[in-house]
Write an enzyme that holds these catalytic residues in place. Structure first.
Site: not given
Ligand code: NAD
Length: 511
Positions: A191, A266, A300, A399
């Site tokens: 997803k 992650e 990230c 963050e």
């Molecule tokens: P997010 O956590 O808001 O969303 C990530 C994904 O989770 C999206 O596809 C979203 O639709 C889904 N999601 C949201 N609520 C959910 C739920 N209740 N159940 C299941 N899925 C759900 O993150 P974002 O804003 O899309 O991305 C930014 C974040 O991602 C930052 O915190 C960044 O640090 C992190 N990130 C981490 C890495 C890593 O390798 N550690 C890499 C890239 C991004």
């Protein structure tokens, strides 16, 4: 049409390319059935570029069923057969590099040079790496450990993997989730973020065109609380791999734990950038600006907290501010643009909120505003340097995910390392010094999944990426990722051939 040309945002239409919908199930595109629609917005202009029907639980069910059906064939293929298919996959991706770069820049607002030189070639390289690694799943050697038996270990795929990915590097995150999973013989339902489905769909399409069987790679584009939670909790999904924020990761962990699944998280990061007083100042200044601004700071591992030893502090602040002011904000499709917009106006406003609140407790050295003029309709924000914020303030601890760097001084080496570790996150860090003993100490003592020395950001397919502490657990990329996507089975053969084994004495006497 696979060749949108260089940087021309008008010649390629996402609406035409994905006319059949934003779901990809059993080797075919499909419309979502949640009853809701969503528009992908070009954050550089605010224009809607793709309106589609969101997927919901029924689409997740269909995708999981397709992945389940594909599992026996794909897991039963030889490593060589999987490897061949993935080599073809890498070749198809390379042929379509321009289209991938265009779609990624359109949906994220990434400068086209970043998409072309980082996101797309990185993904092609990752695919080629996992094509090779598919033939190289390793384990312990077999042996007669009990004396009476031969034991060996089988490394087996887990089954259907359910993955959830963020919007910041949509193509690379899809690749990091999908490639090790399928190289190890699993099938997958991914997803993507509903904000950025385009390159995940292109990726799945390329897998099919390369001959990867239908159902091995499926995409369900839906909302997190709807499609996402249904996927994570699905009884026929054997493993959840999630990349996103720590807050959502905690919710995902709750659901996955309740259904007893393998879990790989992650999560967020807040990387320290520690400059000791013998560092090459010019290199540190360049490294800080590049490390803080890559992908408009929506990375990230981005450099977000610079700790600079007192003798270099003022010169570092001045050097970073001056260099930040030379960075060219502009149209992502202009090849000379260095910095694009943030992913959305909401994200821009969130970033601006952090900076506005910081005015009362810190010094905004440069930036701290959205540009006007031709960029006023986009989600742009100027590169921002915040000096002298207290260690416990939100710009140092939270963050921000935008083009914002906080810089703080330190005195002793002990203090620099203590401040670097004084945070819930532990994804990445860098240490800047010409003294090998000092730098080596920092690599040992900083609690993070990656520590760079005299650089910040580069990643390579052969090496693992993953967090310590609240940045999650498990590894992406590299052969280490197979530890997440495989399970270990002990097989034990009796070598004696006798009916009354020696150990039976413990159950029914000494006969
Ligand atoms: P997010 O956590 O808001 O969303 C990530 C994904 O989770 C999206 O596809 C979203 O639709 C889904 N999601 C949201 N609520 C959910 C739920 N209740 N159940 C299941 N899925 C759900 O993150 P974002 O804003 O899309 O991305 C930014 C974040 O991602 C930052 O915190 C960044 O640090 C992190 N990130 C981490 C890495 C890593 O390798 N550690 C890499 C890239 C991004």
């Amino acid at each position: 049409m696979h060749n949108p040309g260089h940087g021309n945002r008008d010649r390629w239409s996402a609406q035409d390319r994905f006319a059949e919908g934003a779901q990809y199930i059993a080797g075919r595109p499909a419309e979502g059935t949640s009853g809701r629609t969503h528009a992908v917005v070009d954050p550089a202009t605010g224009d809607e570029v793709y309106t589609y029907k969101l997927g919901g639980p029924a689409d997740v069910d269909a995708a999981v069923a397709a992945a389940r059906e594909a599992f026996p064939g794909w897991s039963g293929a030889t490593p060589g057969e999987r490897s061949d298919a993935m080599h073809r996959f890498a070749a198809v991706l390379a042929e379509r590099a321009d289209e991938f770069a265009h779609a990624e820049s359109l949906q994220c607002g990434k400068p086209i040079k970043l998409s072309r030189e980082f996101d797309v070639p990185g993904t092609v390289d990752n695919t080629a790496f996992f094509a090779g690694a598919a033939r190289h799943l390793q384990g312990q050697s077999a042996g007669e450990y009990s004396g009476d038996h031969t034991s060996y270990v089988r490394r087996e795929p887990i089954g259907v993997v359910g993955s959830v990915a963020p919007w910041n590097y949509p193509l690379q995150m899809a690749a990091w989730k999908i490639l090790p999973a399928i190289a190890a013989g699993n099938t997958i339902v991914l997803k993507p973020s509903e904000l950025t489905p385009l390159t995940s769909l292109l990726f799945a399409l390329a897998a099919t065109d390369a001959g990867i069987p239908d159902g091995v790679v499926n995409i369900v584009t839906g909302a997190g609380q709807d499609a996402g939670e249904h996927l994570v909790g699905h009884p026929n999904v054997a493993m959840t791999s999630f990349t996103g924020s720590t807050g959502v990761g905690k919710r995902v962990a709750e659901i996955a734990t309740a259904t007893v699944k393998r879990l790989h998280l992650e999560l967020g990061g807040k990387a320290p950038f520690v400059v000791f007083d013998d560092a090459d100042l010019e290199a540190a200044v360049h490294g800080a600006v590049a490390g803080a601004l890559i992908n408009t700071g929506q990375d990230c591992t981005a450099a977000t907290r610079a700790y600079v030893q007192r003798p270099l502090y003022e010169a570092f602040v001045e050097g970073v501010a001056d260099l930040m002011e030379t960075v060219r904000l502009g149209d992502p499709f202009d090849p000379s643009t260095d910095l694009g917009p943030l992913i959305s106006h909401a994200q821009r406003d969130r970033v601006a909120g952090f900076v506005e609140r910081a005015r009362s407790y810190a010094r905004i050295v440069t930036g701290g505003e959205a540009p006007g003029g031709t960029l006023k309709d986009g989600a742009y924000y100027r590169p921002t340097l915040i000096a002298d914020a207290p260690q416990d303030s939100e710009v140092v601890q939270s963050e921000i995910f935008g083009p914002v760097l906080a810089v703080l001084p330190f005195d002793s080496d002990d203090e620099g390392i203590r401040l670097a570790n004084d945070i819930p996150y532990g994804l990445a860090a860098s240490a800047w010094s010409r003294d090998v003993y000092r730098a080596n100490r920092a690599t040992r003592e900083i609690k993070a999944g990656c520590v760079w020395v005299n650089d910040h950001i580069p990643i390579i397919s052969e090496m693992p990426h993953g967090g310590y502490k609240a940045s999650g657990f498990g590894k992406d990329m590299s052969s280490y990722s197979f530890d997440e996507y495989t399970q270990i089975k002990h097989v034990m053969f009796d070598n004696t051939g006798v009916a009354a084994k020696d150990w039976h004495r413990t159950v029914f006497g000494d006969r």
